[in-house]
Write a protein that holds these residues in place. Sequence first.
Motif, short mmCIF file in Angstrom:
data_model
loop_
_atom_site.label_atom_id
_atom_site.label_comp_id
_atom_site.label_asym_id
_atom_site.label_seq_id
_atom_site.Cartn_x
_atom_site.Cartn_y
_atom_site.Cartn_z
N THR B 47 0.84 -1.21 0.00
CA THR B 47 0.00 0.00 0.00
C THR B 47 0.87 1.25 0.00
O THR B 47 0.61 2.21 -0.74
N GLN B 97 -9.15 0.25 -0.95
CA GLN B 97 -9.42 -1.10 -0.47
C GLN B 97 -10.90 -1.30 -0.15
O GLN B 97 -11.51 -2.26 -0.58
N ASP B 177 -5.86 -0.65 -4.71
CA ASP B 177 -5.31 -1.22 -3.48
C ASP B 177 -6.26 -2.29 -2.96
O ASP B 177 -7.27 -1.98 -2.34
N GLU B 178 -5.95 -3.53 -3.22
CA GLU B 178 -6.79 -4.66 -2.80
C GLU B 178 -8.28 -4.36 -3.02
O GLU B 178 -9.07 -4.40 -2.07
MG LIG Z 1 -2.20 -2.73 2.29
#
Ligand SMILES: [Mg+2]
Lengths: 302, 256
Positions: B47, B97, B177-178
Amino acid sequence: MEDIKQRIKISKYWNSLFWIIGFLSTLVGLVLLLVLMIDLFMDGAPRLSYKFFSSFPSRFPEEAGILSAWVGSFLVLLVTAGAAIPLGVAAGIYLEEYARKNWVTDIIEINIANLAGVPSIVYGLLALGLFVYLLKFGETILTAGLTLALLILPMVIMATREGIRAIPGSIREASYALGATKWQTVQWHIIPYSMGGILTGVIIGLSRAIGETAPIITVGALTFIAFLPASPVTSEFPFISFKWLMDPFTVMPIQMFNWVSRPQKAFQMNAAAAGIVLMGMTLLMNGVAIYIRYKFRKKIRW
Amino acid sequence: MVMDPIKAESKNLDFYYGNLQALKNVSLQIQERKITALIGPSGCGKTTYLRCFNRMHDLYPHNKYHGEIILYPDEINIISPSVDPIEVRMRISMVFQKPNPFPKSIFENVAYGLRVRGISNRSILSEKVEKSLRSAALWDEIKDRLHLPAFDLSGGQQQRLCIARALATDPEILLFDEPTSALDPIATGKIEELIMGLQEHVTILIVTHNMQQAARISDFTAFMYLGEVVEFGDTDNLFVNPQNKLTEEYITGRFG
Ligand SMILES: [Mg+2]
Ligand SMILES: Nc1ncnc2c1ncn2[C@@H]1O[C@H](COP(=O)(O)OP(=O)(O)O)[C@@H](O)[C@H]1O
């Protein structure tokens, strides 16, 4: 085994004991408030009529009314809101979003928290020096409104900051990630999303301000006033006027105080009636604050 | 082998959260219109690395960058203090995320990036919003509900809305990010498909918690460990024939 049972019994005994103590303590506050309100109603309710709202104070208790007082309270609160909202919101936004976290902001923060605890009469003295003597605003609606604005400013600042803190960092980041500047983020997200908290704080502040007496007396409100301030709307262009800002005035709690200090029973009844009106205004404002909070909570859930 | 054009390249990138060094000497090339995946155990700096590309770290005090991230074709170093982070964010978008739509209407969510750029013409906004929602495979589901609150959408739809929001401004690079870590398998499948379709238009850098996902969707994969890139290469090669012992242990599930 017997031992454990015995122990549980003792614990339960303490538990019920506290339940009773807690219940009684709650009752004391509730009953006192109720008795107070009933007493106020019994004394004052018979005086409540249209005429009571539309008459000036008078030497004759049956003819006396609260016209100049409620108009004065209303106009003073208008000035208070007009000054405290922009100042408080701007300061709150600055402290949360712009100011760097260092010892200077720490000191500012401690000061604001302390300001909220300063006795209101001290604000009255400050205002007397600042607005009446230094700035020569006189003993006017403007002075009183600004004084109360100072008084509720810490509340507005804190409500703003709490409202802003409730906004998740992910929303801020989403805005910045799209190339927004700080001001765009503040204008389109921070202010609208914290509006519920800000308005709630402002209204609760105003409902405190409406009952304030000491600082208003200090800056020189009259206790007997049988005329209205200049009208804010006029028949000639530009149709609004700010002359009322510079007019002398009285407010609800001072009118009440004036009547309470008279010996005649009839004036005491007037005071009770004014008390009912004042309490009604406060409860109404708090109701509006709760409603606004509920509305915004429903619209924005993070 | 014919090298594809490079869109961005980090050179000896170090990053510090205060005194904590989170990235050590990271050098990586991101190829244009390809999907590059970052994998590695939790806390290895994925990240942190991703957020260097749109200068998100500038929002918080005490964060420091050293080194370079060069953006092509103009060859500017996007982490240089002389480059305005706002300009970088206008060119490089990000999807987070957890879905983070604004508490506004679906339409206003997608239009936001355009409004930030001063576009307020209704027909331009409508056209762009539709185009982005189509690219994010959301248009057919919600075209009659554009003025409803974004919070009424499901989690997967919200994340696709966030993708549409990021696409609306035609970014050169899209950072993820994810993006599926908070979603169920069906919603995840839709988003993976969507991301694969996007690479025709935009360069993609994606952090993923899930190795299968990296294997399924990416062209290149970087394996990170303790703030460093341990191995970087063609996704198929890296998964089938890892060169480094750590990479092998990680992709065979022996730690992570
Ligand atoms: Mg992360
Ligand atoms: N805001 C922060 N402040 C300080 N340390 C951080 C912060 N964010 C992450 N870290 C630290 O940096 C390292 C890398 O974190 P991160 O990039 O989030 O890892 P990953 O995304 O690979 O799980 C971790 O050791 C983490 O604790």
